[in-house]
Design a protein around this motif. Structure first.
Motif, PDB file in Angstrom:
ATOM      1  N   LEU B 192       6.119  32.826  28.203  1.00 52.28           N
ATOM      2  CA  LEU B 192       7.551  32.291  27.676  1.00 52.28           C
ATOM      3  C   LEU B 192       7.749  33.880  27.576  1.00 52.28           C
ATOM      4  O   LEU B 192       9.303  33.821  28.276  1.00 52.28           O
ATOM      5  N   TYR B 193       7.885  34.678  27.418  1.00 49.91           N
ATOM      6  CA  TYR B 193       8.535  35.645  28.074  1.00 49.91           C
ATOM      7  C   TYR B 193       8.679  36.075  29.500  1.00 49.91           C
ATOM      8  O   TYR B 193       9.505  36.799  30.045  1.00 49.91           O
ATOM      9  N   TRP B 194       7.795  35.754  30.074  1.00 53.86           N
ATOM     10  CA  TRP B 194       7.775  35.959  31.981  1.00 53.86           C
ATOM     11  C   TRP B 194       9.366  34.594  32.139  1.00 53.86           C
ATOM     12  O   TRP B 194      10.175  34.930  32.795  1.00 53.86           O
ATOM     13  N   HIS B 195       8.947  33.976  31.759  1.00 53.84           N
ATOM     14  CA  HIS B 195      10.360  32.516  31.957  1.00 53.84           C
ATOM     15  C   HIS B 195      11.735  33.294  31.266  1.00 53.84           C
ATOM     16  O   HIS B 195      12.598  33.430  32.085  1.00 53.84           O
ATOM     17  N   PHE B 196      11.704  34.151  30.296  1.00 55.82           N
ATOM     18  CA  PHE B 196      12.597  34.885  30.097  1.00 55.82           C
ATOM     19  C   PHE B 196      13.089  35.939  30.765  1.00 55.82           C
ATOM     20  O   PHE B 196      14.173  36.147  31.277  1.00 55.82           O
ATOM     21  N   VAL B 197      12.792  36.652  31.140  1.00 55.36           N
ATOM     22  CA  VAL B 197      12.756  37.331  32.678  1.00 55.36           C
ATOM     23  C   VAL B 197      13.563  37.172  33.472  1.00 55.36           C
ATOM     24  O   VAL B 197      14.336  37.746  34.864  1.00 55.36           O
ATOM     25  N   ASP B 198      12.317  36.155  33.992  1.00 51.13           N
ATOM     26  CA  ASP B 198      13.186  35.362  35.730  1.00 51.13           C
ATOM     27  C   ASP B 198      14.628  34.350  35.071  1.00 51.13           C
ATOM     28  O   ASP B 198      15.372  34.925  36.127  1.00 51.13           O
ATOM     29  N   ILE B 199      14.520  33.901  33.637  1.00 47.98           N
ATOM     30  CA  ILE B 199      16.544  33.704  33.043  1.00 47.98           C
ATOM     31  C   ILE B 199      17.175  34.585  33.427  1.00 47.98           C
ATOM     32  O   ILE B 199      18.023  34.931  33.965  1.00 47.98           O
ATOM     33  N   VAL B 200      16.768  36.036  32.879  1.00 46.89           N
ATOM     34  CA  VAL B 200      17.813  37.360  32.946  1.00 46.89           C
ATOM     35  C   VAL B 200      18.339  37.073  34.561  1.00 46.89           C
ATOM     36  O   VAL B 200      19.145  37.619  34.813  1.00 46.89           O
ATOM     37  N   TRP B 201      16.934  37.213  35.445  1.00 46.04           N
ATOM     38  CA  TRP B 201      17.666  37.571  36.757  1.00 46.04           C
ATOM     39  C   TRP B 201      18.348  36.481  37.306  1.00 46.04           C
ATOM     40  O   TRP B 201      19.359  36.554  38.254  1.00 46.04           O
ATOM     41  N   ILE B 202      18.655  35.113  36.265  1.00 49.91           N
ATOM     42  CA  ILE B 202      19.417  34.355  37.555  1.00 49.91           C
ATOM     43  C   ILE B 202      20.652  34.487  36.802  1.00 49.91           C
ATOM     44  O   ILE B 202      21.675  33.775  38.069  1.00 49.91           O
ATOM     45  N   PHE B 203      20.754  35.145  36.144  1.00 48.14           N
ATOM     46  CA  PHE B 203      22.431  35.351  35.783  1.00 48.14           C
ATOM     47  C   PHE B 203      22.291  36.610  36.501  1.00 48.14           C
ATOM     48  O   PHE B 203      23.583  36.271  36.372  1.00 48.14           O
ATOM     49  N   LEU B 204      21.558  37.849  36.044  1.00 50.21           N
ATOM     50  CA  LEU B 204      21.812  38.896  37.294  1.00 50.21           C
ATOM     51  C   LEU B 204      22.518  38.457  38.487  1.00 50.21           C
ATOM     52  O   LEU B 204      23.151  38.439  39.194  1.00 50.21           O
ATOM     53  N   LEU B 205      21.495  37.870  39.272  1.00 49.92           N
ATOM     54  CA  LEU B 205      22.065  37.221  40.517  1.00 49.92           C
ATOM     55  C   LEU B 205      23.381  37.372  41.088  1.00 49.92           C
ATOM     56  O   LEU B 205      24.053  37.503  41.666  1.00 49.92           O
ATOM     57  N   PRO B 206      23.966  35.949  40.291  1.00 53.95           N
ATOM     58  CA  PRO B 206      25.610  35.844  40.439  1.00 53.95           C
ATOM     59  C   PRO B 206      26.468  36.839  40.223  1.00 53.95           C
ATOM     60  O   PRO B 206      27.627  37.209  40.982  1.00 53.95           O
ATOM     61  N   LEU B 207      25.647  37.442  39.191  1.00 55.43           N
ATOM     62  CA  LEU B 207      26.876  38.340  38.874  1.00 55.43           C
ATOM     63  C   LEU B 207      27.173  39.271  39.692  1.00 55.43           C
ATOM     64  O   LEU B 207      28.530  40.208  39.285  1.00 55.43           O
ATOM     65  N   LEU B 208      25.666  40.015  40.096  1.00 54.83           N
ATOM     66  CA  LEU B 208      25.730  41.304  40.764  1.00 54.83           C
ATOM     67  C   LEU B 208      26.015  40.951  42.343  1.00 54.83           C
ATOM     68  O   LEU B 208      26.928  41.575  43.110  1.00 54.83           O
ATOM     69  N   TYR B 209      25.710  39.512  42.833  1.00 53.06           N
ATOM     70  CA  TYR B 209      25.352  39.540  43.878  1.00 53.06           C
ATOM     71  C   TYR B 209      26.401  38.732  44.907  1.00 53.06           C
ATOM     72  O   TYR B 209      26.972  38.509  46.145  1.00 53.06           O
ATOM     73  N   LEU B 210      27.031  37.885  44.182  1.00 53.15           N
ATOM     74  CA  LEU B 210      27.296  36.606  44.213  1.00 53.15           C
ATOM     75  C   LEU B 210      28.916  36.474  44.510  1.00 53.15           C
ATOM     76  O   LEU B 210      29.756  36.133  44.672  1.00 53.15           O
ATOM     77  N   LEU B 211      29.490  37.803  43.289  1.00 52.05           N
ATOM     78  CA  LEU B 211      30.918  37.722  43.550  1.00 52.05           C
ATOM     79  C   LEU B 211      31.123  38.711  43.934  1.00 52.05           C
ATOM     80  O   LEU B 211      32.159  40.038  43.959  1.00 52.05           O
ATOM     81  N   ARG B 212      32.003  37.704  45.569  1.00 45.29           N
ATOM     82  CA  ARG B 212      31.919  39.877  45.979  1.00 45.29           C
ATOM     83  C   ARG B 212      33.440  39.382  47.460  1.00 45.29           C
ATOM     84  O   ARG B 212      33.400  40.271  47.928  1.00 45.29           O
ATOM     85  N   HIS B 213      33.634  38.395  46.574  1.00 40.29           N
ATOM     86  CA  HIS B 213      35.366  38.275  47.198  1.00 40.29           C
ATOM     87  C   HIS B 213      36.528  38.456  46.262  1.00 40.29           C
ATOM     88  O   HIS B 213      36.730  38.039  45.058  1.00 40.29           O
TER      89      HIS B 213
END
Lengths: 311, 213, 542
Positions: B192-213
């Motif tokens: 459960l904990y591991w999946h949660f940490v994964d989900i956090v990354w799923i949020f971080l990726l678009p917010l940090l890496y994908l909003l570049r324009h």
């Protein structure tokens, strides 16, 4: 009464309104405090345990009673809310014809600039019976401009303008305090607001404005800093026409629009790329570090003084 | 191979109560983590709106390839984690241990790639407060973006390290034959904990890496 | 459950205090009762350290000039008074001491759900306390407990980061305790103990735990951001570097407002226990009181902006926060009415815990009503950041929570120690505290409306008389607090032996010896009735 003050003077148009609200709340509080205290004392005496074997009888708990003492306080609370909000609206909306005074707070003093050029430190002279609007900023940390006699308080923030206003109704000298902890000499960042009869105020005004009005100082700064090279006012100038800008609606790049106020002017000087006017290039350099807050105030005053272009 | 039912701790009446308590505890803990990351993401979001241009420029300084590879790595690690949980549930010890070791491997890979990204930032002089040589009109907002990038991914990486530690412990206990159909709660909860940490990354990726324009 | 008559049974042969001896048995304990006592030591130390700073503050404020300490020292005194009292006394107090001790007993459990996590919570508390204590002896911190930026990140030259670190660590103690309690209440109730048979103290601990668990992580993050900004000189909150100082206030108060409900809800729970026992009557409106705790917890997360009415947020935000702040007051009012109604047709004893109930209801009512003044935006402009606010929150936190804490300590003292406290002097102490408290803090309402700002080291001459009154009250209050320290310790050796149920109270905790055995109950109790079955049902006689 024996030199023990219990209530601040009422020296502004806002003060009686705030005090009326205050007394209403005091009345409600005294009523409920006495009611609860009275009931506790009464019950404690009347139902004092008389013997160790005394057994109480279960009481009926009517939901209607619960609802009553939920709804009645809620109703009173809504009265307080609405009344408080209406006083608040008065407190935060300066009348249009208010006299402008600019305030710069810094550790640990208040600096005032009147539109006609008068500068003061810690003591602010204002005329009786006229609305005065304060546009304020801080040079360092958060401060708060507080005049208890006027019932007026507003935090003064670095990096932006905040405003407050008052209309003094009684001549006299009143405490000015900083009301947001700001470091070592926080309790020494104090002064006075001195309310003068109109004639006295006029003669005071005449006594000390060195260097002309704020607007004229701002005009000079406008030239010295080179603003006029781009903001020429001509049709194909590099920078937008600033004539009559103040109070006008401005359309920005990207379609949004705003009304040009003091904060917009200040931001445009310090962070020109934050809001680009539609149809212009983002080429204005920043003056961050090149102008003090007091100099910015003169620029604001100057632009405010520019009449609308005749067309 | 037989798995032993869990020893029931003295405060619990039976194994089921123990399992239910542990599970509820983990869910509540994850709720606190949502608030933790949520607080930081709120600050990030506020500034993203205020400084859209500067933040887009800052986003462009990040390596989208490495970020994307890391995303695939992390999602795969959740898959291997889930397989490991399944292995515990059905009593397949080799499947359990292998899957957990793979999860650890993928987790370490993720952290290594993150380390490479961080090293690049140091080389490029893009470390606010330490070594920041970026110039340009948006520089202060780029600095704020990269600082928040370091803090968000740094706190996330710290959670990954703790997760890898927890998975390692569970993998070891699994190898010792502790888990099976009768008792596998720690595997589930670490999952459960591991999946949660994964989900956090799923949020971080678009917010940090994908909003570049 | 019938209440047994008071017996003078000897202290049980073996109980949780003597089952094991030695420092290791305490420092490695997993017994919730011992953890509660470990916290009691820490909390008491924090109270007297924070109280010492308060004494110095009040002494300085005897005169308008700054003649006792320098300005910078004064700023450190009020900061550390606030930090210690909020984070190391009030927030843990009732949950970590009385909650830890009583919760499993009250629900018929052998311990909390995660005993080792409980011990870890205490170690985290002590670690945080050590950080802050180190700050105290190495020069202090002067930002105010609210750490407003940019002063705290860019201007203060005091030990901000170690203090922030101490608070960060103790935050995790709070989160883990909350998590432990929620799971315990959900999963470890004795057979037959349904939610609506739970004592109201348990409901209040549940609501408090929800706040601890959901709110504290945001504090952790804002402290982290604060520390990073101060260490690396980057602009998260400092406008000179592109940051927004008001964003700090939003993030800070998002936790710190719910935190004040952490600092009152458990007290309200204790009052519900005391009023039923010492009026020997079922609580009036059980469900209303239970749900009001939950209501306060939920609404409490929605009102943080009322600390920022003049901070520069928009008028519309202010309107919304004011409305919600009025709504959150209603559940508290409901409780006060229900407690008062419980007294009606009760059988009221004047034993010391009941005196604390009377004091609490009166002082909390005043404190809560003055909250309405602050929620009123037109009025708040004048009184915010003045002594009016200081008086308001001290009425709630000291007049309310501390009195409830003392009431609870006295009530459960026999259960915890097997001894009774001396009734005569304890009544005197309660009265002294009540009178001293009012003399200390009521003048501060007047000072606040007059315009005396908070955190002022020097003040205009005309404010002196009220300040002298306040300091006089503080001396009396201090004596009032010292008395229980003395007689409670005295009672450990010379107090009357209590027996299992000296108050003839209902409640599972009274169905086991005093002090309780290590595992609380020899057999798990089975519950068949509500928590406060004191009264004879209506219509029955004899």
């Amino acid at each position: 009464m024996w030199g023990l003050p219990l209530f601040p003077p009422q020296a502004s148009t806002l003060a009686p309104q705030v005090d009326a609200l205050f007394f209403f709340l005091v009345g409600v509080s005294v009523f409920f405090s006495l009611l609860i205290a009275g009931l506790i004392v009464y019950f404690a005496i009347k139902y004092h345990r008389r013997s160790e074997d005394e057994v109480t009888e279960a009481v009926h708990e009517p939901v209607a009673l619960e609802l009553t003492w939920t709804v009645v306080p809620l109703g009173l609370a809504m009265v307080m809310y609405v009344w408080g909000a209406s006083v608040f609206f008065t407190a935060v909306r300066p009348p249009r014809d208010a006299l402008d005074v600019y305030v710069v707070g810094k550790q640990w003093m208040w600096k005032f600039q009147h539109t006609d050029g008068q500068r003061e430190i810690n003591d602010l002279h204002v005329p009786l019976g006229r609305s005065v609007r304060l546009t304020m900023t801080s040079e360092d940390v958060i401060h708060s401009f507080f005049v208890p006699a006027f019932r007026v308080k507003q935090d003064v923030l670095p990096g932006r303008y905040t405003t407050t206003w008052f209309n003094a109704t009684k001549a006299g000298t009143y405490h000015l305090f900083c009301a947001e902890y700001c470091g070592t000499v926080h309790s020494g960042m104090i002064g006075h607001v001195i309310v003068m009869e109109p004639t006295e105020y006029e003669s005071w005004l005449g006594t000390g404005a060195i260097g002309g009005s704020l607007a004229s100082a701002g005009e000079k700064l406008f030239q010295d800093l080179g603003c006029s090279t781009c903001h020429t006012g001509q049709a194909n100038a590099r920078g937008p026409n600033l004539q009559g800008l103040f109070g006008r609606s401005v359309t920005l790049e990207g379609g949004s629009s705003l009304v040009a106020d003091e904060s917009y002017i200040r931001e445009s000087v310090l962070e020109p790329r934050a809001k680009i006017v539609a149809g212009y290039l983002p080429i204005m350099p920043t003056y961050q570090g090149l102008v003090t807050e007091e100099q910015l105030v003169t620029l604001v005053a100057y632009l405010k003084s520019l009449a609308r272009p005749s067309s | 191979m037989a798995d032993h039912a869990a020893a029931v701790a003295h405060q619990f009446d039976d194994a089921e109560q123990q399992r239910e308590a542990a599970t509820l505890g983990m869910w509540i803990f994850l709720a606190t983590e949502v608030m933790l990351f949520g607080g930081m993401l709120t600050a990030y979001t506020v500034y993203r709106f205020l400084y859209a241009r500067g933040f887009a420029e800052g986003s462009r300084q990040l390596d989208l390839w490495l970020g994307s590879i890391n995303t695939v790595v992390l999602i795969t690690s959740s898959l291997t984690m889930a397989i490991g949980v399944h292995g515990a549930q059905v009593g397949r010890r080799r499947l359990l241990v292998t899957s957990l070791l793979l999860t650890i491997l993928l987790g370490v890979t993720f952290l290594s790639i993150k380390g490479v990204e961080y090293a690049h930032k140091f080389e490029e002089g893009l470390v606010p407060g330490v070594d920041f040589t970026y110039t340009g009109p948006e520089a202060p907002h780029v600095a704020l973006f990269i600082l928040l990038y370091f803090m968000l991914t740094g706190v996330h990486a710290l959670h990954m390290v703790i997760g890898i530690g927890a998975v390692s412990v569970v993998a070891y206990l699994g190898w010792r034959g502790r888990f099976g159909p009768a008792y596998h709660t720690p595997v589930e909860l670490v999952g459960l904990y591991w999946h949660f940490v994964d989900i956090v990354w799923i949020f971080l990726l678009p917010l940090l890496y994908l909003l570049r324009h | 459950m019938t209440s047994p008559a008071v017996t003078l049974a000897p202290v049980p042969q073996e109980h949780y205090l003597n089952v094991d001896y030695g420092v290791r048995s305490w420092l490695l304990t997993t017994d919730h009762k011992r953890v509660g006592l470990l916290y009691l030591i820490g909390i008491t130390g924090a109270f007297f350290l924070g109280g010492f700073f308060a004494v110095l503050i009040r002494l300085e404020l005897l005169t308008p000039q700054g003649d006792l300490v320098q300005a910078e020292t004064y700023n450190k005194l009020f900061t550390m008074h606030g930090v210690i009292m909020v984070f190391f006394f009030l927030i843990p107090s009732i949950p970590a001491v009385l909650g830890n001790f009583m919760l499993p007993l009250m629900i018929g459990a052998r311990d909390v759900a995660f005993p080792r996590l409980n011990l870890l919570s205490w170690y985290l508390y002590m670690a945080g306390a050590i950080f802050v204590s180190t700050v105290v002896v190495t020069g202090g911190v002067d930002t105010g407990w609210t750490f407003y930026t940019p002063y705290s990140t860019m201007s203060s030259t005091s030990h901000v980061i170690p203090t922030a670190l101490g608070i960060f660590i103790v935050g995790f103690s709070s989160i883990l305790t909350g998590l432990n309690f929620i799971v315990t209440i959900h999963r470890m109730r004795a057979p037959g103990l349904t939610w609506f048979r739970l004592p109201l103290f348990v409901w209040s601990l549940y609501a408090t735990s929800l706040i601890q668990v959901l709110g504290t992580p945001v504090l952790s993050i804002v402290i982290l951001l604060l520390g990073v900004e101060r260490l690396l000189h980057v602009g998260i909150f400092d406008p000179a570097l592109g940051g927004d100082p008001v964003l700090f206030q939003h993030l800070f108060w998002f936790y710190s407002h719910p935190a004040v409900y952490i600092m009152i809800l458990p007290g309200m729970g204790v009052i519900s226990e005391l009023v039923t026992c010492f009026a020997r009557k079922n609580i009036f409106g059980y469900r209303f009181v239970a749900f009001s705790s939950l209501g306060i917890a939920v609404l409490g997360f929605l009102v943080w902006g009322h600390h920022m009415f003049v901070a520069g947020q928009s008028v519309y935000a202010a309107m919304v926060f004011s409305l919600l702040s009025y709504l959150v007051a209603i559940p508290s009012a409901i409780k006060v009415f229900n407690w008062t109604a419980t007294l009606h047709r009760g059988s009221i004893s004047y034993q010391t815990p009941m005196l604390y109930v009377f004091g609490f209801i009166g002082l909390f009512t005043i404190g809560g009503l003055t909250g309405l003044f602050l929620a009123c935006i037109g009025l708040d402009i004048h009184v915010t950041d003045t002594y009016f606010v200081v008086a308001h929150f001290h009425y709630i936190m000291v007049g309310g929570m501390v009195m409830a804490y003392l009431g609870g300590i006295h009530y459960w003292w026999p259960k915890i120690t097997g001894r009774l406290y001396p009734e005569g002097i304890s009544k005197l102490a309660a009265l002294t505290i009540f009178l001293g408290f009012n003399l200390t803090f009521f003048p501060q309402f007047i000072l606040g409306y007059l315009g005396m700002p908070r955190r002022y080291h020097v003040y205009p001459d005309e404010f002196q008389v009220l300040n002298v009154m306040s300091t006089a009250g503080a001396s009396i209050l201090g004596i009032g607090y010292l008395l229980p320290m003395i007689y409670l310790v005295w009672s450990l050796w010379y107090g009357e032996v209590a027996g299992p149920n000296p108050w003839r109270a209902t409640g599972l905790e009274w169905q086991t010896p005093s002090p309780p055995p290590r595992d609380n109950f020899t057999t798990t109790p089975i519950v068949t009735t509500g928590p406060y079955e004191y009264s004879r049902p209506r219509g029955e006689h004899g």
